[in-house]
Design an enzyme around this catalytic site. Structure first.
Site, PDB file in Angstrom:
ATOM      1  N   ASP A  71       0.664  -1.282  -0.090  1.00 50.22           N
ATOM      2  CA  ASP A  71       0.388  -0.078   0.087  1.00 50.22           C
ATOM      3  C   ASP A  71       1.161   1.062   0.249  1.00 50.22           C
ATOM      4  OD1 ASP A  71      -1.823   2.116   0.762  1.00 50.22           O
ATOM      5  OD2 ASP A  71      -2.436   1.451   2.540  1.00 50.22           O
ATOM      6  N   HIS A 131      -8.577   5.283   2.225  1.00 51.30           N
ATOM      7  CA  HIS A 131      -7.445   4.379   2.451  1.00 51.30           C
ATOM      8  C   HIS A 131      -8.774   2.952   1.267  1.00 51.30           C
ATOM      9  CE1 HIS A 131      -9.183   3.537   6.086  1.00 51.30           C
ATOM     10  NE2 HIS A 131     -10.216   3.114   5.525  1.00 51.30           N
ATOM     11  N   ASP A 147      -6.293  -0.754  -1.560  1.00 47.99           N
ATOM     12  CA  ASP A 147      -5.482   0.337  -1.790  1.00 47.99           C
ATOM     13  C   ASP A 147      -4.190  -0.330  -2.171  1.00 47.99           C
ATOM     14  OD1 ASP A 147      -4.722  -0.541   1.223  1.00 47.99           O
ATOM     15  OD2 ASP A 147      -5.612   0.996   1.917  1.00 47.99           O
ATOM     16  N   ASP A 148      -4.149  -1.964  -2.235  1.00 52.82           N
ATOM     17  CA  ASP A 148      -2.347  -2.419  -2.343  1.00 52.82           C
ATOM     18  C   ASP A 148      -2.634  -2.853  -3.418  1.00 52.82           C
ATOM     19  OD1 ASP A 148      -2.594  -2.403   0.251  1.00 52.82           O
ATOM     20  OD2 ASP A 148      -3.333  -4.279   0.577  1.00 52.82           O
ATOM     21  N   TYR A 204      -3.673   9.232   0.385  1.00 50.01           N
ATOM     22  CA  TYR A 204      -3.943   9.178   1.407  1.00 50.01           C
ATOM     23  C   TYR A 204      -2.675   8.459   1.681  1.00 50.01           C
ATOM     24  CZ  TYR A 204      -5.013   6.639   4.969  1.00 50.01           C
ATOM     25  OH  TYR A 204      -5.456   7.067   7.159  1.00 50.01           O
ATOM     26  N   GLN A 207       2.703   3.720   2.752  1.00 47.06           N
ATOM     27  CA  GLN A 207       2.566   3.563   4.229  1.00 47.06           C
ATOM     28  C   GLN A 207       3.594   2.206   3.948  1.00 47.06           C
ATOM     29  OE1 GLN A 207      -1.652   3.187   5.349  1.00 47.06           O
ATOM     30  NE2 GLN A 207      -1.186   0.992   4.831  1.00 47.06           N
ATOM     31  N   LYS A 267      -7.431  -5.183   3.612  1.00 47.38           N
ATOM     32  CA  LYS A 267      -8.395  -5.003   4.875  1.00 47.38           C
ATOM     33  C   LYS A 267      -8.090  -5.798   6.204  1.00 47.38           C
ATOM     34  CE  LYS A 267      -9.007  -1.038   3.052  1.00 47.38           C
ATOM     35  NZ  LYS A 267      -7.573  -0.833   2.965  1.00 47.38           N
ATOM     36  N   TYR A 317       0.239   0.620  14.841  1.00 46.17           N
ATOM     37  CA  TYR A 317      -0.288   0.787  13.335  1.00 46.17           C
ATOM     38  C   TYR A 317       0.096   1.279  12.245  1.00 46.17           C
ATOM     39  CZ  TYR A 317      -4.004   0.113  10.478  1.00 46.17           C
ATOM     40  OH  TYR A 317      -5.404   0.261   9.791  1.00 46.17           O
ATOM     41  N   LYS A 330      -2.846  -2.556   7.733  1.00 45.57           N
ATOM     42  CA  LYS A 330      -3.716  -3.814   8.088  1.00 45.57           C
ATOM     43  C   LYS A 330      -2.610  -4.529   7.200  1.00 45.57           C
ATOM     44  CE  LYS A 330      -5.624  -6.456  10.356  1.00 45.57           C
ATOM     45  NZ  LYS A 330      -5.561  -6.206  11.755  1.00 45.57           N
ATOM     46  N   ASP A 331      -2.407  -5.285   7.468  1.00 45.58           N
ATOM     47  CA  ASP A 331      -1.746  -6.596   6.722  1.00 45.58           C
ATOM     48  C   ASP A 331      -1.856  -7.103   5.260  1.00 45.58           C
ATOM     49  OD1 ASP A 331      -0.327  -7.301  10.054  1.00 45.58           O
ATOM     50  OD2 ASP A 331      -2.123  -8.057   9.896  1.00 45.58           O
ATOM     51  N   GLN A 359      -3.738 -27.982 -10.360  1.00 41.60           N
ATOM     52  CA  GLN A 359      -3.890 -29.039 -11.159  1.00 41.60           C
ATOM     53  C   GLN A 359      -2.892 -29.640 -11.275  1.00 41.60           C
ATOM     54  OE1 GLN A 359      -7.284 -26.804 -13.794  1.00 41.60           O
ATOM     55  NE2 GLN A 359      -6.800 -28.965 -12.790  1.00 41.60           N
TER      56      GLN A 359
HETATM   57  P1  13P Z   1      -5.138  -0.953   5.072  1.00 40.67           P
HETATM   58  O1  13P Z   1      -3.592  -1.450   5.513  1.00 40.67           O
HETATM   59  O2  13P Z   1      -5.572  -1.234   4.026  1.00 40.67           O
HETATM   60  O3  13P Z   1      -4.465   0.683   4.692  1.00 40.67           O
HETATM   61  O4  13P Z   1      -6.093   0.003   5.683  1.00 40.67           O
HETATM   62  C1  13P Z   1      -6.039   0.609   6.712  1.00 40.67           C
HETATM   63  C2  13P Z   1      -7.836   0.645   8.080  1.00 40.67           C
HETATM   64  O5  13P Z   1      -7.297   0.053   9.092  1.00 40.67           O
HETATM   65  C3  13P Z   1      -9.094   0.341   7.073  1.00 40.67           C
HETATM   66  O6  13P Z   1      -9.526   1.253   8.009  1.00 40.67           O
HETATM   67 MG    MG Z   2      -4.446   1.859   3.196  1.00 38.06          MG
HETATM   68 MG    MG Z   3      -4.446  -2.359   2.169  1.00 37.18          MG
END
Ligand code: 13P
Ligand code: MG
Ligand code: MG
Length: 375
Positions: free
Chosen positions: A11, A18, A52-53, A90, A94, A137, A235, A238-239, A248
Protein backbone atom coordinates in the site's frame (compact mmCIF):
# COMPACT_ATOMS: atom_id res chain seq x y z
CA UNK A 1 15.12 -24.16 -16.35
CA UNK A 2 14.70 -22.93 -12.80
CA UNK A 3 11.96 -20.31 -12.79
CA UNK A 4 10.89 -18.14 -9.88
CA UNK A 5 7.45 -16.63 -9.42
CA UNK A 6 7.49 -13.60 -7.12
CA UNK A 7 4.57 -11.49 -5.96
CA UNK A 8 5.36 -8.36 -3.97
CA UNK A 9 2.55 -6.08 -2.82
CA UNK A 10 2.36 -2.79 -0.93
CA UNK A 11 0.00 0.00 0.00
CA UNK A 12 1.80 3.14 -1.17
CA UNK A 13 -1.12 5.56 -1.16
CA UNK A 14 -4.72 5.86 -2.23
CA UNK A 15 -7.40 8.30 -3.38
CA UNK A 16 -10.08 9.72 -1.11
CA UNK A 17 -9.00 7.66 1.91
CA UNK A 18 -7.86 4.03 1.93
CA UNK A 19 -9.81 2.91 -1.16
CA UNK A 20 -7.62 2.38 -4.25
CA UNK A 21 -4.36 3.63 -5.79
CA UNK A 22 -4.65 6.32 -8.45
CA UNK A 23 -4.39 5.30 -12.11
CA UNK A 24 -1.20 7.42 -12.40
CA UNK A 25 0.45 5.41 -9.63
CA UNK A 26 -0.49 2.10 -11.23
CA UNK A 27 0.79 3.34 -14.62
CA UNK A 28 4.09 4.35 -13.05
CA UNK A 29 4.63 0.90 -11.50
CA UNK A 30 3.64 -0.71 -14.82
CA UNK A 31 6.22 1.44 -16.62
CA UNK A 32 8.90 0.17 -14.20
CA UNK A 33 7.88 -3.42 -14.90
CA UNK A 34 8.10 -2.84 -18.66
CA UNK A 35 11.63 -1.44 -18.22
CA UNK A 36 12.64 -4.44 -16.11
CA UNK A 37 11.33 -6.80 -18.79
CA UNK A 38 13.34 -4.97 -21.45
CA UNK A 39 16.50 -5.01 -19.35
CA UNK A 40 16.16 -8.76 -18.81
CA UNK A 41 15.75 -8.55 -15.03
CA UNK A 42 12.26 -9.99 -15.37
CA UNK A 43 11.09 -12.64 -17.78
CA UNK A 44 7.57 -11.30 -17.38
CA UNK A 45 5.56 -9.09 -15.05
CA UNK A 46 2.14 -7.66 -14.40
CA UNK A 47 0.72 -5.00 -12.08
CA UNK A 48 -2.71 -5.18 -10.40
CA UNK A 49 -4.48 -3.64 -7.44
CA UNK A 50 -6.84 -4.95 -4.78
CA UNK A 51 -8.35 -2.19 -2.64
CA UNK A 52 -5.51 0.20 -1.82
CA UNK A 53 -2.70 -2.32 -2.42
CA UNK A 54 -0.61 -2.58 -5.60
CA UNK A 55 0.73 -6.06 -6.49
CA UNK A 56 3.68 -6.71 -8.82
CA UNK A 57 3.48 -10.26 -10.17
CA UNK A 58 6.77 -11.41 -11.72
CA UNK A 59 8.61 -14.34 -13.26
CA UNK A 60 12.42 -14.45 -13.41
CA UNK A 61 15.38 -16.80 -13.09
CA UNK A 62 17.10 -15.32 -10.03
CA UNK A 63 15.58 -17.46 -7.24
CA UNK A 64 13.67 -16.59 -4.09
CA UNK A 65 14.76 -13.68 -1.86
CA UNK A 66 16.86 -12.20 -4.65
CA UNK A 67 18.29 -8.77 -3.90
CA UNK A 68 17.86 -7.40 -7.45
CA UNK A 69 14.22 -8.46 -7.64
CA UNK A 70 13.36 -7.16 -4.18
CA UNK A 71 15.20 -3.90 -4.79
CA UNK A 72 13.38 -3.49 -8.11
CA UNK A 73 9.99 -3.90 -6.41
CA UNK A 74 10.99 -1.48 -3.65
CA UNK A 75 12.23 1.14 -6.14
CA UNK A 76 9.03 0.78 -8.19
CA UNK A 77 6.97 1.36 -5.04
CA UNK A 78 9.13 4.42 -4.24
CA UNK A 79 8.32 5.83 -7.70
CA UNK A 80 4.61 5.19 -7.13
CA UNK A 81 4.88 6.82 -3.71
CA UNK A 82 6.36 9.97 -5.28
CA UNK A 83 3.22 10.29 -7.39
CA UNK A 84 0.99 9.62 -4.37
CA UNK A 85 2.83 12.40 -2.52
CA UNK A 86 2.64 14.82 -5.43
CA UNK A 87 -1.14 14.46 -5.63
CA UNK A 88 -1.64 14.54 -1.87
CA UNK A 89 -3.01 11.00 -1.67
CA UNK A 90 -3.80 9.27 1.60
CA UNK A 91 -1.14 7.04 3.21
CA UNK A 92 1.59 7.78 0.64
CA UNK A 93 4.32 5.17 1.12
CA UNK A 94 2.39 3.57 3.98
CA UNK A 95 3.86 0.07 3.73
CA UNK A 96 7.46 1.14 3.07
CA UNK A 97 8.46 0.90 6.69
CA UNK A 98 12.24 1.27 6.50
CA UNK A 99 14.44 3.88 4.80
CA UNK A 100 16.11 1.32 2.57
CA UNK A 101 15.67 -2.45 2.67
CA UNK A 102 18.83 -4.50 3.19
CA UNK A 103 18.54 -6.48 -0.02
CA UNK A 104 15.26 -8.11 0.92
CA UNK A 105 11.87 -6.45 1.38
CA UNK A 106 10.57 -9.20 3.68
CA UNK A 107 10.17 -7.56 7.06
CA UNK A 108 10.36 -4.09 5.52
CA UNK A 109 6.60 -3.70 5.01
CA UNK A 110 5.64 -5.08 1.57
CA UNK A 111 3.99 -8.53 1.43
CA UNK A 112 6.09 -11.15 -0.37
CA UNK A 113 5.23 -14.62 -1.73
CA UNK A 114 7.70 -16.54 -3.89
CA UNK A 115 8.06 -20.00 -5.41
CA UNK A 116 11.10 -21.29 -7.27
CA UNK A 117 10.26 -24.25 -9.46
CA UNK A 118 11.85 -26.59 -11.97
CA UNK A 119 10.16 -25.42 -15.18
CA UNK A 120 10.41 -28.37 -17.56
CA UNK A 121 6.85 -28.65 -18.89
CA UNK A 122 7.23 -32.40 -18.43
CA UNK A 123 5.67 -34.82 -15.96
CA UNK A 124 4.64 -34.24 -13.24
CA UNK A 125 4.06 -30.64 -14.53
CA UNK A 126 3.32 -30.91 -18.25
CA UNK A 127 1.69 -27.47 -17.87
CA UNK A 128 2.45 -24.87 -15.21
CA UNK A 129 -0.50 -22.85 -13.90
CA UNK A 130 -0.77 -20.75 -10.78
CA UNK A 131 -3.07 -18.39 -8.95
CA UNK A 132 -2.43 -15.14 -7.09
CA UNK A 133 -4.70 -14.22 -4.18
CA UNK A 134 -4.50 -10.64 -2.89
CA UNK A 135 -6.42 -9.49 0.17
CA UNK A 136 -7.07 -5.99 1.51
CA UNK A 137 -8.31 -4.87 4.94
CA UNK A 138 -7.37 -8.30 6.27
CA UNK A 139 -5.48 -9.83 9.18
CA UNK A 140 -2.46 -12.02 8.40
CA UNK A 141 -4.27 -15.37 8.73
CA UNK A 142 -7.03 -14.60 6.22
CA UNK A 143 -6.03 -17.66 4.15
CA UNK A 144 -5.65 -20.08 7.08
CA UNK A 145 -9.08 -21.64 6.73
CA UNK A 146 -9.52 -21.61 2.92
CA UNK A 147 -6.01 -22.98 2.21
CA UNK A 148 -6.37 -25.64 4.91
CA UNK A 149 -9.67 -26.74 3.32
CA UNK A 150 -8.24 -26.65 -0.20
CA UNK A 151 -5.11 -28.68 0.66
CA UNK A 152 -6.26 -30.92 3.53
CA UNK A 153 -10.00 -31.56 3.39
CA UNK A 154 -11.42 -33.95 0.82
CA UNK A 155 -14.85 -32.38 1.35
CA UNK A 156 -13.46 -29.38 -0.58
CA UNK A 157 -10.71 -31.01 -2.59
CA UNK A 158 -11.89 -34.42 -3.78
CA UNK A 159 -8.59 -34.57 -5.69
CA UNK A 160 -6.91 -35.50 -2.38
CA UNK A 161 -8.30 -39.01 -2.93
CA UNK A 162 -6.30 -39.38 -6.17
CA UNK A 163 -2.82 -41.03 -6.34
CA UNK A 164 -0.82 -37.79 -6.99
CA UNK A 165 -2.20 -36.20 -3.81
CA UNK A 166 -3.28 -39.04 -1.53
CA UNK A 167 -0.14 -38.76 0.65
CA UNK A 168 -1.26 -35.22 1.45
CA UNK A 169 0.64 -31.98 1.94
CA UNK A 170 3.14 -30.55 4.42
CA UNK A 171 2.09 -27.27 6.06
CA UNK A 172 4.89 -24.98 7.18
CA UNK A 173 3.25 -22.86 9.88
CA UNK A 174 4.76 -19.62 11.13
CA UNK A 175 4.42 -18.17 14.62
CA UNK A 176 4.04 -14.47 13.85
CA UNK A 177 4.45 -13.51 17.50
CA UNK A 178 8.13 -14.38 17.21
CA UNK A 179 9.67 -11.24 15.74
CA UNK A 180 13.28 -12.48 16.08
CA UNK A 181 12.99 -14.35 12.79
CA UNK A 182 10.81 -16.85 10.91
CA UNK A 183 9.71 -19.33 13.57
CA UNK A 184 8.40 -22.34 11.63
CA UNK A 185 6.78 -25.67 12.48
CA UNK A 186 6.20 -28.33 9.81
CA UNK A 187 3.08 -30.46 10.18
CA UNK A 188 1.73 -33.07 7.80
CA UNK A 189 -1.83 -33.43 6.58
CA UNK A 190 -3.73 -35.67 6.93
CA UNK A 191 -2.23 -37.22 10.10
CA UNK A 192 -1.57 -33.91 11.88
CA UNK A 193 -4.89 -32.36 10.83
CA UNK A 194 -6.02 -31.61 14.39
CA UNK A 195 -2.66 -30.08 15.36
CA UNK A 196 -2.75 -27.94 12.21
CA UNK A 197 -6.30 -26.85 13.07
CA UNK A 198 -5.30 -26.07 16.65
CA UNK A 199 -2.75 -23.55 15.35
CA UNK A 200 -4.53 -22.17 12.30
CA UNK A 201 -7.69 -21.35 14.26
CA UNK A 202 -5.72 -18.39 15.61
CA UNK A 203 -5.59 -16.14 12.53
CA UNK A 204 -3.71 -13.37 14.30
CA UNK A 205 -0.79 -15.41 15.66
CA UNK A 206 -0.28 -18.40 13.35
CA UNK A 207 -0.25 -18.38 9.57
CA UNK A 208 0.62 -20.74 6.74
CA UNK A 209 4.03 -19.80 5.35
CA UNK A 210 4.07 -22.43 2.60
CA UNK A 211 2.64 -25.78 1.55
CA UNK A 212 4.56 -28.69 -0.06
CA UNK A 213 3.47 -31.82 -1.92
CA UNK A 214 4.46 -34.89 0.09
CA UNK A 215 4.52 -37.04 -3.03
CA UNK A 216 6.65 -34.80 -5.23
CA UNK A 217 8.37 -32.54 -2.69
CA UNK A 218 7.37 -29.51 -4.77
CA UNK A 219 6.29 -26.22 -3.26
CA UNK A 220 2.59 -25.78 -3.88
CA UNK A 221 1.89 -22.48 -2.16
CA UNK A 222 3.63 -19.48 -0.60
CA UNK A 223 1.86 -16.99 1.63
CA UNK A 224 3.07 -13.65 2.99
CA UNK A 225 2.43 -14.18 6.69
CA UNK A 226 3.64 -11.20 8.71
CA UNK A 227 2.18 -8.59 10.99
CA UNK A 228 2.85 -5.00 10.07
CA UNK A 229 2.38 -3.78 13.60
CA UNK A 230 5.00 -6.25 14.81
CA UNK A 231 7.45 -4.86 12.25
CA UNK A 232 6.65 -1.20 12.76
CA UNK A 233 6.03 -1.38 16.51
CA UNK A 234 2.78 0.54 16.04
CA UNK A 235 -0.26 0.57 13.78
CA UNK A 236 0.68 1.39 10.19
CA UNK A 237 -2.08 -0.39 8.26
CA UNK A 238 -3.51 -3.85 7.91
CA UNK A 239 -1.45 -6.88 7.00
CA UNK A 240 -3.32 -7.61 3.76
CA UNK A 241 -1.68 -10.95 2.85
CA UNK A 242 -1.00 -12.37 -0.60
CA UNK A 243 -0.81 -16.02 -1.62
CA UNK A 244 0.82 -17.65 -4.62
CA UNK A 245 -0.69 -21.09 -5.30
CA UNK A 246 0.14 -23.61 -8.05
CA UNK A 247 -2.79 -25.66 -9.29
CA UNK A 248 -3.89 -28.72 -11.33
CA UNK A 249 -2.31 -32.15 -11.68
CA UNK A 250 -0.28 -32.85 -8.54
CA UNK A 251 -1.95 -29.86 -6.82
CA UNK A 252 -5.63 -29.01 -6.19
CA UNK A 253 -7.68 -27.69 -9.12
CA UNK A 254 -8.73 -24.01 -9.15
CA UNK A 255 -12.30 -24.77 -8.08
CA UNK A 256 -11.03 -26.87 -5.16
CA UNK A 257 -8.97 -23.88 -4.06
CA UNK A 258 -11.57 -21.14 -4.52
CA UNK A 259 -14.67 -22.99 -3.26
CA UNK A 260 -13.75 -22.49 0.45
CA UNK A 261 -14.03 -18.73 -0.19
CA UNK A 262 -17.77 -19.26 -0.77
CA UNK A 263 -18.07 -19.16 3.02
CA UNK A 264 -17.14 -15.47 3.19
CA UNK A 265 -15.67 -16.47 6.56
CA UNK A 266 -15.21 -13.95 9.35
CA UNK A 267 -11.70 -12.63 9.84
CA UNK A 268 -9.95 -9.82 11.70
CA UNK A 269 -9.52 -6.63 9.68
CA UNK A 270 -12.02 -4.18 8.20
CA UNK A 271 -12.14 -0.59 9.50
CA UNK A 272 -9.09 0.46 11.51
CA UNK A 273 -7.93 -3.15 11.23
CA UNK A 274 -9.88 -3.86 14.40
CA UNK A 275 -13.21 -5.47 13.51
CA UNK A 276 -14.32 -9.00 12.73
CA UNK A 277 -15.98 -9.07 9.33
CA UNK A 278 -16.58 -11.47 6.41
CA UNK A 279 -14.02 -11.85 3.61
CA UNK A 280 -15.69 -10.91 0.31
CA UNK A 281 -14.29 -12.29 -3.00
CA UNK A 282 -14.02 -9.53 -5.65
CA UNK A 283 -12.79 -8.99 -9.21
CA UNK A 284 -9.19 -7.90 -9.70
CA UNK A 285 -8.66 -4.11 -9.57
CA UNK A 286 -11.65 -3.53 -7.26
CA UNK A 287 -11.60 -0.55 -4.88
CA UNK A 288 -12.80 -0.99 -1.30
CA UNK A 289 -16.59 -1.23 -1.68
CA UNK A 290 -19.69 -1.16 0.43
CA UNK A 291 -20.88 0.71 3.48
CA UNK A 292 -18.14 -0.66 5.70
CA UNK A 293 -14.54 -1.29 4.89
CA UNK A 294 -15.23 -4.94 4.17
CA UNK A 295 -12.20 -7.27 3.89
CA UNK A 296 -11.83 -8.26 0.23
CA UNK A 297 -9.86 -10.86 -1.71
CA UNK A 298 -9.09 -11.11 -5.44
CA UNK A 299 -7.82 -14.18 -7.30
CA UNK A 300 -6.35 -14.36 -10.77
CA UNK A 301 -4.87 -17.34 -12.60
CA UNK A 302 -2.04 -17.67 -15.14
CA UNK A 303 -0.40 -20.24 -17.40
CA UNK A 304 3.33 -20.16 -17.99
CA UNK A 305 4.93 -20.70 -21.41
CA UNK A 306 8.22 -22.46 -22.10
CA UNK A 307 10.24 -19.30 -21.46
CA UNK A 308 8.42 -18.34 -18.27
CA UNK A 309 6.07 -15.74 -19.75
CA UNK A 310 2.55 -15.53 -18.35
CA UNK A 311 1.15 -12.02 -18.49
CA UNK A 312 -0.52 -11.82 -21.91
CA UNK A 313 -3.75 -13.30 -20.48
CA UNK A 314 -5.23 -14.18 -17.11
CA UNK A 315 -8.38 -15.68 -15.61
CA UNK A 316 -10.24 -13.58 -13.04
CA UNK A 317 -11.66 -16.26 -10.72
CA UNK A 318 -13.86 -14.02 -8.55
CA UNK A 319 -14.77 -11.48 -11.27
CA UNK A 320 -17.90 -13.18 -12.52
CA UNK A 321 -21.58 -13.71 -11.78
CA UNK A 322 -21.01 -17.03 -9.97
CA UNK A 323 -19.67 -15.06 -7.00
CA UNK A 324 -22.52 -12.52 -6.82
CA UNK A 325 -24.43 -14.66 -4.33
CA UNK A 326 -21.35 -14.94 -2.09
CA UNK A 327 -20.87 -11.17 -2.27
CA UNK A 328 -24.49 -10.64 -1.29
CA UNK A 329 -24.11 -13.03 1.64
CA UNK A 330 -20.91 -11.29 2.69
CA UNK A 331 -22.86 -8.02 2.84
CA UNK A 332 -25.61 -9.64 4.92
CA UNK A 333 -23.05 -11.19 7.29
CA UNK A 334 -21.29 -7.82 7.53
CA UNK A 335 -24.50 -5.95 8.32
CA UNK A 336 -25.37 -8.54 10.99
CA UNK A 337 -21.97 -8.27 12.63
CA UNK A 338 -21.86 -4.49 12.50
CA UNK A 339 -25.33 -4.23 14.01
CA UNK A 340 -23.67 -5.03 17.35
CA UNK A 341 -21.11 -2.23 16.90
CA UNK A 342 -18.21 -2.54 19.32
CA UNK A 343 -19.68 -5.29 21.45
CA UNK A 344 -17.85 -8.57 22.11
CA UNK A 345 -17.07 -10.70 19.06
CA UNK A 346 -17.69 -7.82 16.63
CA UNK A 347 -14.27 -6.32 17.39
CA UNK A 348 -10.88 -7.97 17.82
CA UNK A 349 -9.71 -8.72 21.37
CA UNK A 350 -7.72 -6.06 23.22
CA UNK A 351 -4.30 -7.49 22.36
CA UNK A 352 -5.06 -7.59 18.65
CA UNK A 353 -6.62 -4.15 18.21
CA UNK A 354 -4.52 -2.69 15.43
CA UNK A 355 -5.06 0.93 16.34
CA UNK A 356 -2.72 1.42 19.30
CA UNK A 357 -4.98 4.36 20.17
CA UNK A 358 -7.69 1.99 21.37
CA UNK A 359 -5.20 0.55 23.84
CA UNK A 360 -4.11 4.04 24.88
CA UNK A 361 -7.72 4.91 25.64
CA UNK A 362 -8.22 1.80 27.76
CA UNK A 363 -4.73 2.16 29.32
CA UNK A 364 -5.59 5.70 30.46
CA UNK A 365 -8.82 4.48 32.00
CA UNK A 366 -7.07 1.59 33.75
CA UNK A 367 -4.96 4.15 35.62
CA UNK A 368 -8.13 5.59 37.07
CA UNK A 369 -9.51 2.34 38.52
CA UNK A 370 -9.28 2.11 42.30
CA UNK A 371 -10.03 -0.62 44.81
CA UNK A 372 -13.12 0.44 46.71
CA UNK A 373 -12.93 0.73 50.48
CA UNK A 374 -14.09 -2.34 52.39
CA UNK A 375 -13.74 -4.71 49.42
P1 13P B 1 -4.87 -0.63 4.86
O1 13P B 1 -3.75 -1.40 5.45
O2 13P B 1 -5.47 -1.29 3.70
O3 13P B 1 -4.44 0.78 4.56
O4 13P B 1 -6.04 -0.60 5.92
C1 13P B 1 -6.14 0.37 6.85
C2 13P B 1 -7.32 0.18 7.73
O5 13P B 1 -7.19 -0.25 8.84
C3 13P B 1 -8.64 0.46 7.19
O6 13P B 1 -9.46 1.05 8.17
MG1 MG C 1 -4.15 1.82 3.17
MG1 MG D 1 -4.45 -2.19 2.17
Amino acid sequence: MKLTLSVIKADIGSIGGHTQPSPRMVEEVKAQVEKAKKSGLLVDGMVTFTGDDIAIIMSHTKGENNTDIHQFAWDSFIKGTEIAKKYGLYGAGQDLLVDAPSGNVRGAGPAVAEIELEHTLQKPRPAESFMVFAADKCGPGAYNLPLYLGFADAMYCAGLMLPPMIKGFTFRIIDMDNTKGDSILELNAPEDAYQISALLRDNERFGIDSIYSRTHGQKAAAISAQRLHSIAGSYTGKDDPIALVRNQGIFPAPEELVSPFAKAHYIGGDARGSHVMPLMPVAINTPIPGMYCLPIVSCIGFSVDRDGRFADAYADFFGNVAWDEVRRRAQVKGIEMRSQGWSGAAMLPYTELEYGGFRDTVGGLLQRFAITEGS
